[in-house]
Design an enzyme around this catalytic site. Structure first.
Site, PDB file in Angstrom:
ATOM      1  N   GLU A   1      -7.346  -2.712   2.182  1.00  0.00           N
ATOM      2  CA  GLU A   1      -6.028  -2.093   2.350  1.00  0.00           C
ATOM      3  C   GLU A   1      -5.916  -1.431   3.718  1.00  0.00           C
ATOM      4  O   GLU A   1      -4.907  -1.562   4.421  1.00  0.00           O
ATOM      5  CB  GLU A   1      -5.804  -1.035   1.266  1.00  0.00           C
ATOM      6  CG  GLU A   1      -5.401  -1.580  -0.088  1.00  0.00           C
ATOM      7  CD  GLU A   1      -4.902  -0.451  -0.985  1.00  0.00           C
ATOM      8  OE1 GLU A   1      -3.985   0.280  -0.560  1.00  0.00           O
ATOM      9  OE2 GLU A   1      -5.433  -0.295  -2.092  1.00  0.00           O
TER      10      GLU A   1
ATOM     11  N   LYS B   1      -0.823  -7.614  -0.261  1.00  0.00           N
ATOM     12  CA  LYS B   1      -0.637  -6.267  -0.806  1.00  0.00           C
ATOM     13  C   LYS B   1       0.843  -5.961  -0.973  1.00  0.00           C
ATOM     14  O   LYS B   1       1.663  -6.360  -0.149  1.00  0.00           O
ATOM     15  CB  LYS B   1      -1.259  -5.239   0.155  1.00  0.00           C
ATOM     16  CG  LYS B   1      -1.056  -3.781  -0.213  1.00  0.00           C
ATOM     17  CD  LYS B   1      -1.639  -2.876   0.860  1.00  0.00           C
ATOM     18  CE  LYS B   1      -1.382  -1.412   0.567  1.00  0.00           C
ATOM     19  NZ  LYS B   1      -1.885  -0.518   1.619  1.00  0.00           N
TER      20      LYS B   1
ATOM     21  N   GLU C   1      -4.004   6.724  -9.931  1.00  0.00           N
ATOM     22  CA  GLU C   1      -3.996   7.101  -8.513  1.00  0.00           C
ATOM     23  C   GLU C   1      -2.680   7.779  -8.141  1.00  0.00           C
ATOM     24  O   GLU C   1      -2.658   8.768  -7.399  1.00  0.00           O
ATOM     25  CB  GLU C   1      -4.220   5.878  -7.629  1.00  0.00           C
ATOM     26  CG  GLU C   1      -4.222   6.202  -6.139  1.00  0.00           C
ATOM     27  CD  GLU C   1      -4.461   4.988  -5.272  1.00  0.00           C
ATOM     28  OE1 GLU C   1      -3.775   4.861  -4.234  1.00  0.00           O
ATOM     29  OE2 GLU C   1      -5.351   4.166  -5.614  1.00  0.00           O
TER      30      GLU C   1
ATOM     31  N   GLU D   1       0.067  11.729   7.233  1.00  0.00           N
ATOM     32  CA  GLU D   1       0.135  10.463   7.971  1.00  0.00           C
ATOM     33  C   GLU D   1       1.106  10.503   9.155  1.00  0.00           C
ATOM     34  O   GLU D   1       2.325  10.559   8.972  1.00  0.00           O
ATOM     35  CB  GLU D   1       0.562   9.339   7.012  1.00  0.00           C
ATOM     36  CG  GLU D   1       0.474   7.958   7.613  1.00  0.00           C
ATOM     37  CD  GLU D   1       0.599   6.861   6.571  1.00  0.00           C
ATOM     38  OE1 GLU D   1       0.766   5.704   6.969  1.00  0.00           O
ATOM     39  OE2 GLU D   1       0.531   7.165   5.362  1.00  0.00           O
TER      40      GLU D   1
END
Length: 464
Positions: free
Chosen positions: A310, A217, A444, A266
């Site tokens: 992910e 990734k 996104e 987060e």
């Protein structure tokens, strides 16, 4: 509010200053029954505009408002940035006289780090350095239905109690100052920057991942620019974030005519005396227009192989990192949905018993997680430096606070923006994997721009 700093504490600080023959930080903490962090932040506008910060945790159980700069750390290129902050904090602690060890009070440093200390800073980020933190003159800490004022004041050899009286008179002026109404500003232009170049870079990264099985990734970010017909108000920004962005940290860091702010979901690291906790936030999908559509989208996210993969990279990396510093590491059972106004994510927690770990050592090891950099970390960062044609600055990096006893909290600065004078730069990114479709990833990022577009009054691209 008529507060008076005890002369006994002042005299104790002067004795220390004389014995050490060096400046001493007098850090006085007092409960203020009628205090409120956001209101004091607003009242400080006429006194300390450009030298304020605001922090609200995701649970809305802690709010911090800092006014004035009593000590500032701007980390220079080539310095080890996490070590620089730890060293400054410890140096100041040795010079501090205080009456309290209350968490999140006293000589608290607030600020953030650059995402990548190997990337040259572009002009809009230069004044923030590799890291930018300051210790406020006045700190208001609102928690557990109580409110505390911390006054941090350097005392030199020639200083007498009159200096304290002057500072406390300044606080009294702030506390009774009316909250003015900032003039309304209008977004007059919106520019999506380098979309075609971003799509080309994403296509190249997909090809690279397909050809390199060991790489899973790479996170690519992009930005957009807004222009306004006046200067943006930090107070209005905070009010909009509080109203619009539930389940999110809200932060504002002023630095002269520049302000970095955001509403991020987060947590990177929470640390108290005995406990460390991090959050694994990765994988995303839009919110639905109706409750049934929202639930359907959530179920899609919970079963989507790409997003689950992910998220797995993030969970494994954070778990392994926390195990280096903690005992009895616990991982929540399975991903759940973390829902914000415009977007929902997969979410888990990792926690453990702290032991002797230094907060900033753990922070250094965690950043960047696969959610913001990619995996494996070093290889993903090399690709980002090659393919991402912009400076992330503080976007995607740790931002938060640390107190004198090494307790604190840092979030990942996503859903964020930087204002410079009458312009704003918004940042968003997404994880590219081998089966990514670049146009879908571009869409996104558009969803991830929406929280700050709402906050700033730009054109929010709602789904029809």
């Amino acid at each position: 509010m008529g507060l008076t700093l005890p002369i006994e504490l002042f005299e104790q600080a002067k004795r220390k200053q004389i014995s050490q023959q060096d400046d001493v930080l007098l850090s006085w903490v007092s409960e203020i029954p009628d205090g409120e962090a956001k209101r004091i932040f607003d009242q400080g506008n006429n006194f300390f505009k450009g030298e304020r910060f605001f922090w609200q945790n995701k649970e809305r159980t802690l709010r911090l408002a800092g006014l004035g700069v009593m000590d500032q750390l701007r980390v220079e290129r080539g310095q080890e940035r996490f070590l620089a902050l730890h060293t400054r904090k410890e140096q100041v602690l040795r010079k501090t006289v205080t009456n309290s060890e209350e968490i999140a009070c006293g000589a608290v440093y607030f600020g953030g780090f650059r995402f990548d200390d190997q990337h040259d800073a572009t002009p809009e980020w230069e004044k923030f350095g590799e890291g930018f933190f300051y210790l406020p003159l006045f700190l208001v800490t609102e928690k557990e239905n109580r409110c505390y004022l911390s006054v941090n004041l350097w005392l030199k050899e020639a200083d007498d109690y009159a200096k304290v009286e002057t500072v406390m008179a300044q606080w009294d002026n702030i506390a009774v100052s009316p909250v003015g109404r900032d003039p309304e500003v209008t977004c007059i232009f919106e520019e999506r920057l380098a979309e075609e170049a971003w799509l080309e870079a994403a296509t190249d990264v997909v090809s690279l991942l397909q050809e390199t099985p060991d790489m899973q990734k790479v996170v690519l970010a992009r930005r957009m620019r807004l222009g306004f017909d006046g200067f943006l108000s930090s107070s209005v920004i905070i009010a909009n974030m509080e109203e619009q962005q539930r389940n999110s940290y809200c932060f504002v860091l002023e630095n002269g005519t520049s302000t970095f702010f955001g509403a991020t979901p987060e947590r990177l690291l929470l640390a108290d005396e005995s406990h460390l906790e991090s959050a694994c936030v990765a994988g995303s999908i839009a919110r639905g227009v109706s409750a049934s559509e929202d639930a359907m989208l959530g179920e899609t996210l919970l079963s989507d192989a790409k997003n689950l993969a992910e998220h797995h990279f993030v969970v494994e990396m954070i778990k392994e990192t926390m195990a280096r510093f903690c005992e009895d590491v616990q991982v929540s059972a399975s991903p759940v949905l973390l829902k914000n106004r415009d977007i929902q994510h997969l979410y888990m927690t990792v926690s453990g018993r702290r032991g002797e770990a230094k907060l900033l050592d753990v922070l250094r090891a965690l950043h960047p997680t696969p959610a913001l950099g990619g995996w494996p970390q070093a290889e993903a960062m090399a690709v980002i430096r090659l393919k991402e044609a912009m400076d992330r600055g503080f976007y995607g990096a740790p931002i938060g606070w640390i107190d004198p006893l090494d307790r604190g909290e840092f979030a990942v600065a996503i859903r964020s923006a930087l204002t410079v004078d009458t312009n704003a730069l918004l940042y968003a990114g997404c994880g590219i994997v081998a089966d990514s479709v670049p146009t879908e990833e571009l869409a996104e990022t558009a969803i991830k721009f929406q929280p700050m577009l709402r906050v700033l009054g730009g054109k929010v691209h709602e789904r029809s």
